[in-house]
Design a protein around this motif. Sequence first.
Motif, PDB file in Angstrom:
ATOM      1  N   UNK A  62       7.462  18.377  23.894  1.00  0.00           N
ATOM      2  CA  UNK A  62       8.244  19.028  22.697  1.00  0.00           C
ATOM      3  C   UNK A  62       7.205  19.733  22.087  1.00  0.00           C
ATOM      4  N   UNK A  63       7.169  21.148  22.114  1.00  0.00           N
ATOM      5  CA  UNK A  63       6.114  21.872  21.425  1.00  0.00           C
ATOM      6  C   UNK A  63       6.740  22.272  19.999  1.00  0.00           C
ATOM      7  N   UNK A  64       7.857  21.694  19.357  1.00  0.00           N
ATOM      8  CA  UNK A  64       8.426  22.309  18.459  1.00  0.00           C
ATOM      9  C   UNK A  64       7.566  22.229  17.076  1.00  0.00           C
ATOM     10  N   UNK A  65       6.722  21.174  16.909  1.00  0.00           N
ATOM     11  CA  UNK A  65       5.983  20.975  15.679  1.00  0.00           C
ATOM     12  C   UNK A  65       4.979  22.089  15.471  1.00  0.00           C
ATOM     13  N   UNK A  66       4.510  22.885  16.621  1.00  0.00           N
ATOM     14  CA  UNK A  66       3.285  23.639  16.488  1.00  0.00           C
ATOM     15  C   UNK A  66       3.631  25.256  16.950  1.00  0.00           C
ATOM     16  N   UNK A  67       4.728  25.442  16.915  1.00  0.00           N
ATOM     17  CA  UNK A  67       5.095  26.757  16.999  1.00  0.00           C
ATOM     18  C   UNK A  67       4.727  27.694  15.711  1.00  0.00           C
ATOM     19  N   UNK A  68       4.582  28.982  16.141  1.00  0.00           N
ATOM     20  CA  UNK A  68       4.530  29.827  15.201  1.00  0.00           C
ATOM     21  C   UNK A  68       5.504  31.276  15.565  1.00  0.00           C
ATOM     22  N   UNK A  69       5.959  31.979  14.433  1.00  0.00           N
ATOM     23  CA  UNK A  69       6.692  33.046  14.465  1.00  0.00           C
ATOM     24  C   UNK A  69       5.789  33.965  15.209  1.00  0.00           C
ATOM     25  N   UNK A  70       6.555  34.755  16.266  1.00  0.00           N
ATOM     26  CA  UNK A  70       5.875  36.024  16.847  1.00  0.00           C
ATOM     27  C   UNK A  70       4.886  35.354  18.414  1.00  0.00           C
ATOM     28  N   UNK A  71       3.815  35.540  18.687  1.00  0.00           N
ATOM     29  CA  UNK A  71       3.318  35.334  19.925  1.00  0.00           C
ATOM     30  C   UNK A  71       2.609  33.733  19.935  1.00  0.00           C
ATOM     31  N   UNK A  72       3.127  33.147  21.014  1.00  0.00           N
ATOM     32  CA  UNK A  72       2.600  31.646  20.983  1.00  0.00           C
ATOM     33  C   UNK A  72       1.855  31.553  22.402  1.00  0.00           C
ATOM     34  N   UNK A  73       0.998  30.693  22.460  1.00  0.00           N
ATOM     35  CA  UNK A  73       0.034  30.608  23.706  1.00  0.00           C
ATOM     36  C   UNK A  73       0.170  29.312  24.377  1.00  0.00           C
ATOM     37  N   UNK A  74       0.025  28.991  25.607  1.00  0.00           N
ATOM     38  CA  UNK A  74       0.037  27.838  26.379  1.00  0.00           C
ATOM     39  C   UNK A  74      -1.156  27.945  27.408  1.00  0.00           C
ATOM     40  N   UNK A  75      -1.818  27.040  27.657  1.00  0.00           N
ATOM     41  CA  UNK A  75      -2.886  26.821  28.648  1.00  0.00           C
ATOM     42  C   UNK A  75      -2.998  25.436  29.306  1.00  0.00           C
ATOM     43  N   UNK A  76      -3.059  25.426  30.308  1.00  0.00           N
ATOM     44  CA  UNK A  76      -3.076  23.989  31.106  1.00  0.00           C
ATOM     45  C   UNK A  76      -4.417  23.796  31.699  1.00  0.00           C
ATOM     46  N   UNK A  77      -5.183  22.698  31.117  1.00  0.00           N
ATOM     47  CA  UNK A  77      -6.597  22.420  31.428  1.00  0.00           C
ATOM     48  C   UNK A  77      -6.352  21.197  32.256  1.00  0.00           C
ATOM     49  N   UNK A  78      -6.732  21.104  33.575  1.00  0.00           N
ATOM     50  CA  UNK A  78      -6.458  19.912  34.366  1.00  0.00           C
ATOM     51  C   UNK A  78      -7.623  18.925  34.203  1.00  0.00           C
ATOM     52  N   UNK A  79      -7.365  17.636  34.607  1.00  0.00           N
ATOM     53  CA  UNK A  79      -8.313  16.740  34.404  1.00  0.00           C
ATOM     54  C   UNK A  79      -8.716  15.983  35.927  1.00  0.00           C
ATOM     55  N   UNK A  80      -8.150  16.611  36.929  1.00  0.00           N
ATOM     56  CA  UNK A  80      -8.190  16.391  38.218  1.00  0.00           C
ATOM     57  C   UNK A  80      -7.281  17.650  38.872  1.00  0.00           C
ATOM     58  N   UNK A  81      -7.555  18.142  40.106  1.00  0.00           N
ATOM     59  CA  UNK A  81      -7.099  19.204  40.732  1.00  0.00           C
ATOM     60  C   UNK A  81      -5.572  19.046  40.582  1.00  0.00           C
ATOM     61  N   UNK A  82      -5.030  20.138  40.200  1.00  0.00           N
ATOM     62  CA  UNK A  82      -3.190  20.195  40.193  1.00  0.00           C
ATOM     63  C   UNK A  82      -2.656  21.386  41.015  1.00  0.00           C
ATOM     64  N   UNK A  83      -1.548  21.024  41.461  1.00  0.00           N
ATOM     65  CA  UNK A  83      -0.708  22.186  42.135  1.00  0.00           C
ATOM     66  C   UNK A  83       0.383  22.084  41.257  1.00  0.00           C
ATOM     67  N   UNK A  84       0.863  23.192  40.391  1.00  0.00           N
ATOM     68  CA  UNK A  84       2.118  23.394  39.848  1.00  0.00           C
ATOM     69  C   UNK A  84       2.961  24.197  40.142  1.00  0.00           C
ATOM     70  N   UNK A  85       4.117  23.794  40.785  1.00  0.00           N
ATOM     71  CA  UNK A  85       5.236  24.683  41.271  1.00  0.00           C
ATOM     72  C   UNK A  85       5.649  25.756  40.139  1.00  0.00           C
ATOM     73  N   UNK A  86       6.153  25.045  38.972  1.00  0.00           N
ATOM     74  CA  UNK A  86       6.604  26.021  37.914  1.00  0.00           C
ATOM     75  C   UNK A  86       6.352  25.406  36.356  1.00  0.00           C
ATOM     76  N   UNK A  87       6.068  26.241  35.369  1.00  0.00           N
ATOM     77  CA  UNK A  87       6.018  26.040  34.073  1.00  0.00           C
ATOM     78  C   UNK A  87       7.085  26.750  33.504  1.00  0.00           C
ATOM     79  N   UNK A  88       7.742  25.931  32.622  1.00  0.00           N
ATOM     80  CA  UNK A  88       8.984  26.549  32.011  1.00  0.00           C
ATOM     81  C   UNK A  88       9.035  25.986  30.430  1.00  0.00           C
TER      82      UNK A  88
END
Length: 391
Positions: free
Chosen positions: A360-386
């Motif tokens: 749940x990202x609701x607490x940290x949203x901003x009006x306008x542009x929002x940014x998401x980054x994934x930093x792995x702590x082991x190698x990951x294979x991600x089929x989809x980010x939504x």
Amino acid sequence: MKKGQASGAAVLLAIIAGLIIMFIILIPPSEREELLGTGDSPDDSGDGAVSAKVLLRESPGRLDFLDKKEVEHPLPVINVYTKEESKVLAQKNLARVSKKIFSEQISDFPFFIEDLENVDNVLLSFKVDSGSEGNLIVLLNGAEIYNAPAAAGAARPINIPKNALQKNNLIVFTASSPGIAFWKSHQIIVEEIQIVADVTNVQAQQSRNIFLITETEKSNLERIALQFQPNCRAGEVGRLSIQINGQEVYNTVPDCDLQMVPIEFSPSGAHQGENELIFASEKGIYQLSRVMVKSLLREVDYPTYYFDLSLEQYKAVTEGSLQVRLRLDFVDITAQKRGEILFNGHARPFDTDEVSETFDLSADIVQGTNAVKIKPRRTLEIRELKVDLKD
């Protein structure tokens, strides 16, 4: 206005109207609806409320985790050398030969040389028994290499030319003819016959070693180098050659006093999985210590994904009527997945063995542009980010 001018103006207006209509027909439907104001707003329902929608959908794929900039592959101490030693290649206790005017007795002495290339200074030695008469004649592979009086005692060793030798060789001992003294017989007894040579032992001339490179290391390999410390005696060694996966990367006589010999080679020469290192000495003894293959990895820059929130959407989330949720769908259904989501500068760690994870990202949203980054702590294979705007 005259009648002719009025009709001309009407025609011009008709042409302009026709072009406008044709333009409206040809533009994409979404732009046409926006131009005419006939489409439904994607953010609003019919009563002016903000509706749920997908804000972001991406397929990140494989994200490699690197916890260090260098990967070291240490190898054991390597000894490569050639050793020259004197060896008896073949021997025969006794050869009895004789020759009369009408008869002859010869003695064959076959011998085999397995590795002709590494044999030098080949000598034939023997002793002649007392009482022998005439000349002793020695043939090697049909060519005469000795013809001298059969004097009692040890004969001077016969140096056999290397170019006269084969793998399978035949020495024939025979006696000279008595000539016109047809009643005489030349008899010779040869003892302690030996073929002696300097043989270079090349069994330890080469050393084969294996090191492993992971898929993550190979994918992010920027530079790679081999290093070792040579221990040898200057003037007593030949060239040292080094091959990596069949490609020669070094072939010279190293400085025996160097603390370390560094050899950088192309990352394309390294393979994912097994890599073969072959060290070979042309001559002499090498001891190579502190042998290591060192990989320098490039820094991984993980992608950042962006989505926008309108003022109405922002208000709907902050007032609690809607939520912004992020869902990760993984490829692996059993392995542990560790990492963190960085959303607008705020970190949310995850550690799961499930096939998906929701935030749940609701607490940290901003009006306008929002940014998401994934930093792995082991190698990951991600089929989809939504990212969804949900009730």
